[in-house]
Design a protein around this motif. Sequence first.
Motif, mmCIF file in Angstrom:
data_model
loop_
_atom_site.group_PDB
_atom_site.id
_atom_site.type_symbol
_atom_site.label_atom_id
_atom_site.label_comp_id
_atom_site.label_asym_id
_atom_site.label_seq_id
_atom_site.Cartn_x
_atom_site.Cartn_y
_atom_site.Cartn_z
ATOM 1 N N GLU A 71 22.398 -31.935 18.083
ATOM 2 C CA GLU A 71 21.723 -33.212 17.833
ATOM 3 C C GLU A 71 20.699 -33.503 18.928
ATOM 4 O O GLU A 71 19.563 -33.887 18.647
ATOM 5 C CB GLU A 71 22.758 -34.330 17.749
ATOM 6 C CG GLU A 71 22.171 -35.698 17.511
ATOM 7 C CD GLU A 71 23.233 -36.772 17.492
ATOM 8 O OE1 GLU A 71 22.959 -37.863 18.018
ATOM 9 O OE2 GLU A 71 24.335 -36.521 16.966
ATOM 10 N N ARG A 72 21.106 -33.307 20.172
ATOM 11 C CA ARG A 72 20.196 -33.590 21.289
ATOM 12 C C ARG A 72 19.048 -32.588 21.327
ATOM 13 O O ARG A 72 17.891 -32.961 21.588
ATOM 14 C CB ARG A 72 20.969 -33.566 22.601
ATOM 15 C CG ARG A 72 20.097 -33.958 23.752
ATOM 16 C CD ARG A 72 20.869 -34.367 24.967
ATOM 17 N NE ARG A 72 19.946 -34.478 26.081
ATOM 18 C CZ ARG A 72 20.243 -34.214 27.321
ATOM 19 N NH1 ARG A 72 21.469 -33.864 27.635
ATOM 20 N NH2 ARG A 72 19.349 -34.316 28.263
ATOM 21 N N TYR A 73 19.321 -31.319 21.067
ATOM 22 C CA TYR A 73 18.274 -30.293 21.064
ATOM 23 C C TYR A 73 17.237 -30.604 19.992
ATOM 24 O O TYR A 73 16.032 -30.547 20.240
ATOM 25 C CB TYR A 73 18.907 -28.918 20.829
ATOM 26 C CG TYR A 73 17.923 -27.774 20.816
ATOM 27 C CD1 TYR A 73 17.172 -27.456 21.943
ATOM 28 C CD2 TYR A 73 17.761 -26.985 19.681
ATOM 29 C CE1 TYR A 73 16.278 -26.389 21.937
ATOM 30 C CE2 TYR A 73 16.876 -25.921 19.669
ATOM 31 C CZ TYR A 73 16.137 -25.628 20.799
ATOM 32 O OH TYR A 73 15.254 -24.570 20.789
ATOM 33 N N ARG A 142 18.820 -21.620 26.587
ATOM 34 C CA ARG A 142 18.072 -21.787 27.842
ATOM 35 C C ARG A 142 17.675 -23.246 28.046
ATOM 36 O O ARG A 142 17.681 -23.750 29.166
ATOM 37 C CB ARG A 142 16.832 -20.895 27.862
ATOM 38 C CG ARG A 142 17.156 -19.472 28.199
ATOM 39 C CD ARG A 142 15.917 -18.689 28.485
ATOM 40 N NE ARG A 142 16.294 -17.375 28.988
ATOM 41 C CZ ARG A 142 15.458 -16.391 29.150
ATOM 42 N NH1 ARG A 142 14.175 -16.554 28.873
ATOM 43 N NH2 ARG A 142 15.864 -15.235 29.617
ATOM 44 N N TRP A 143 17.308 -23.914 26.956
ATOM 45 C CA TRP A 143 16.984 -25.345 27.047
ATOM 46 C C TRP A 143 18.211 -26.105 27.521
ATOM 47 O O TRP A 143 18.113 -27.002 28.362
ATOM 48 C CB TRP A 143 16.498 -25.858 25.692
ATOM 49 C CG TRP A 143 16.208 -27.307 25.703
ATOM 50 C CD1 TRP A 143 15.053 -27.930 26.078
ATOM 51 C CD2 TRP A 143 17.118 -28.368 25.348
ATOM 52 N NE1 TRP A 143 15.180 -29.288 25.967
ATOM 53 C CE2 TRP A 143 16.429 -29.590 25.521
ATOM 54 C CE3 TRP A 143 18.420 -28.398 24.885
ATOM 55 C CZ2 TRP A 143 17.034 -30.821 25.254
ATOM 56 C CZ3 TRP A 143 19.019 -29.618 24.627
ATOM 57 C CH2 TRP A 143 18.318 -30.815 24.812
ATOM 58 N N ALA A 144 19.393 -25.738 27.007
ATOM 59 C CA ALA A 144 20.631 -26.392 27.420
ATOM 60 C C ALA A 144 20.876 -26.227 28.921
ATOM 61 O O ALA A 144 21.332 -27.148 29.591
ATOM 62 C CB ALA A 144 21.824 -25.852 26.630
ATOM 63 N N GLU A 146 18.442 -25.759 31.173
ATOM 64 C CA GLU A 146 17.403 -26.549 31.847
ATOM 65 C C GLU A 146 17.762 -28.020 31.969
ATOM 66 O O GLU A 146 17.489 -28.655 32.979
ATOM 67 C CB GLU A 146 16.075 -26.442 31.098
ATOM 68 C CG GLU A 146 15.337 -25.155 31.322
ATOM 69 C CD GLU A 146 14.042 -25.105 30.521
ATOM 70 O OE1 GLU A 146 13.525 -26.176 30.139
ATOM 71 O OE2 GLU A 146 13.562 -23.988 30.281
ATOM 72 N N VAL A 147 18.383 -28.572 30.925
ATOM 73 C CA VAL A 147 18.709 -29.995 30.952
ATOM 74 C C VAL A 147 20.093 -30.273 31.523
ATOM 75 O O VAL A 147 20.534 -31.419 31.573
ATOM 76 C CB VAL A 147 18.567 -30.653 29.546
ATOM 77 C CG1 VAL A 147 17.156 -30.561 29.051
ATOM 78 C CG2 VAL A 147 19.555 -30.067 28.557
ATOM 79 N N GLY A 148 20.794 -29.226 31.947
ATOM 80 C CA GLY A 148 22.076 -29.415 32.605
ATOM 81 C C GLY A 148 23.277 -29.488 31.687
ATOM 82 O O GLY A 148 24.341 -29.913 32.093
ATOM 83 N N MET A 149 23.120 -29.066 30.458
ATOM 84 C CA MET A 149 24.263 -29.071 29.539
ATOM 85 C C MET A 149 25.119 -27.821 29.720
ATOM 86 O O MET A 149 26.300 -27.832 29.391
ATOM 87 C CB MET A 149 23.783 -29.154 28.093
ATOM 88 C CG MET A 149 23.079 -30.459 27.763
ATOM 89 S SD MET A 149 22.482 -30.518 26.073
ATOM 90 C CE MET A 149 23.889 -31.261 25.262
ATOM 91 N N LEU A 150 24.529 -26.777 30.202
ATOM 92 C CA LEU A 150 25.248 -25.515 30.460
ATOM 93 C C LEU A 150 25.065 -25.136 31.910
ATOM 94 O O LEU A 150 24.033 -25.356 32.495
ATOM 95 C CB LEU A 150 24.675 -24.394 29.592
ATOM 96 C CG LEU A 150 25.362 -24.051 28.305
ATOM 97 C CD1 LEU A 150 24.658 -22.929 27.579
ATOM 98 C CD2 LEU A 150 26.814 -23.750 28.453
#
Length: 150
Positions: A71-73, A142-144, A146-150
């Motif tokens: 949802e956030r992505y 990779r986006w995850a 970058e935003v600190g989700m992973l």
Amino acid sequence: MSDLYVKVVKYPDRKNLVLRWIDPETGRKKTRSAKTTRRREAERVAARIEADLAAGKMATAGKITWADFRERYESDYVSGLADRTEQTICSILGIVERISNPQKLTDMTSARISAFQAKLRSKGASEATIGAYSRHLKAALRWAVEVGML
């Protein structure tokens, strides 16, 4: 709000300053290098972490569900892309959900991605299709990061 305070500390056995805070979700102490020896720069990094904690962006990776990630992505990143690209990404993430059925974001391990690719091969997907799906999935993960989700 007092739980969201990030403190800058200097440990005698470390070159760089260290940032310390209490994770609001788990209640555990967290530390991270500030990657600098300058207090002013470290305080700026600490302020960014405080803002991310307050906004809920630094959630514990093990607690983030796949649905929340998706949802956030889609709302934060994919919505800014061309319509056709947005449709393609949403379709690929749907296929990933049907085949791999991840419940948590951390479920998408390299072994699970390899199994996803093998399942696509067994269903007769071409190598070009598998490559395209893998590239989009890699970009999402990779986006995850970058935003600190992973």
